[in-house]
Design a protein around this motif. Structure first.
Motif, PDB file in Angstrom:
ATOM      1  N   VAL A  56       0.848  -1.185   0.000  1.00 38.81           N
ATOM      2  CA  VAL A  56       0.000   0.000   0.000  1.00 38.81           C
ATOM      3  C   VAL A  56       0.891   1.246   0.000  1.00 38.81           C
ATOM      4  N   ASN A  90      -6.232  -5.762  -9.372  1.00 38.63           N
ATOM      5  CA  ASN A  90      -7.617  -5.541  -8.966  1.00 38.63           C
ATOM      6  C   ASN A  90      -7.969  -4.061  -8.855  1.00 38.63           C
ATOM      7  N   GLU A  92      -6.100  -1.800  -7.395  1.00 34.75           N
ATOM      8  CA  GLU A  92      -5.436  -1.228  -6.229  1.00 34.75           C
ATOM      9  C   GLU A  92      -3.926  -1.296  -6.414  1.00 34.75           C
ATOM     10  N   LYS A 148      -1.994   3.739  -7.186  1.00 37.10           N
ATOM     11  CA  LYS A 148      -3.423   3.786  -6.886  1.00 37.10           C
ATOM     12  C   LYS A 148      -3.602   3.604  -5.386  1.00 37.10           C
ATOM     13  N   PRO A 149      -4.684   4.146  -4.840  1.00 34.03           N
ATOM     14  CA  PRO A 149      -4.949   3.895  -3.419  1.00 34.03           C
ATOM     15  C   PRO A 149      -5.419   2.454  -3.222  1.00 34.03           C
ATOM     16  N   GLY A 150      -5.203   1.960  -2.058  1.00 31.09           N
ATOM     17  CA  GLY A 150      -5.650   0.611  -1.727  1.00 31.09           C
ATOM     18  C   GLY A 150      -4.478  -0.324  -1.561  1.00 31.09           C
ATOM     19  N   GLY A 151      -4.808  -1.571  -1.407  1.00 26.47           N
ATOM     20  CA  GLY A 151      -3.802  -2.603  -1.238  1.00 26.47           C
ATOM     21  C   GLY A 151      -3.558  -2.981   0.202  1.00 26.47           C
ATOM     22  N   GLU A 152      -4.349  -2.428   1.118  1.00 27.33           N
ATOM     23  CA  GLU A 152      -4.153  -2.761   2.534  1.00 27.33           C
ATOM     24  C   GLU A 152      -4.323  -4.257   2.777  1.00 27.33           C
ATOM     25  N   GLU A 153      -5.205  -4.868   2.033  1.00 28.09           N
ATOM     26  CA  GLU A 153      -5.486  -6.290   2.218  1.00 28.09           C
ATOM     27  C   GLU A 153      -4.672  -7.185   1.290  1.00 28.09           C
TER      28      GLU A 153
END
Length: 172
Positions: A56, A90, A92, A148-153
């Motif tokens: 992330v 996906n 992210e 891109k934002p995201g990817g915490e999971e």
């Protein structure tokens, strides 16, 4: 890739990427070699393998091309990259950006960096791929990775393997 990243952060010399069995196997995978031979003919060689985990907040990578030639002067021989997306894309962490048909435009490797990851005419965005996907591109094709934002999971696990057509001496 997690073991490679841990070794990189340890401060001691990390093994070569191809020394990791799950990564080194990519360079001689019969499916990859068959595709490479279909594009370049029977005379080609492995050039390099990079692998990274993009977490992330990973920054993007500006527009560039990866064709190994010093100075950049022609595209007489083919060099290809296989971009491996182990857990897919996906939308992210980062999208793959491509500009089709730019592989014949001769530019130095860093010439496109002032463009950042701005939209370019004819650009294609690849933001959805199933896990285990690979994309083959001519190494001179203009491409970028837009953060891109995201990817915490789910971090993005990525490797690129490159092959060069026989008939010339390739740098590096």
């Amino acid at each position: 890739i997690d073991a490679l990243e841990t070794a990189r952060r340890s401060g001691s010399p990390a093994p070569w990427t191809v020394e990791y069995p799950a990564l080194g196997g990519l360079v001689s995978d019969p499916r990859i070699l068959e595709i490479a031979e279909g594009v370049m003919g029977p005379g080609f060689a492995f050039h390099h393998l990079h692998a990274v985990r993009q977490n992330v907040g990973a920054p993007g990578v500006h527009w560039h091309q990866d064709y190994e030639q010093h100075p950049q002067s022609n595209r007489s021989h083919v060099m290809v990259h296989f971009f491996h997306y182990f857990n897919g894309l996906n939308g992210e962490v980062g999208d793959l950006l491509l500009v089709p048909r730019t592989q014949s435009t001769i530019v130095d490797n860093g010439a496109l960096s002032p463009l950042g990851t701005a939209d370019l005419p004819g650009m294609v965005v690849v933001d959805r791929l199933p896990p285990g996907s690979a994309i083959m591109v001519h190494s001179a094709l203009w491409h970028a990775r837009r953060a891109k934002p995201g990817g915490e999971e789910r971090a993005r696990y990525f490797a690129d393997a490159s092959y060069c057509q026989a008939g010339i001496r390739w740098p590096a």
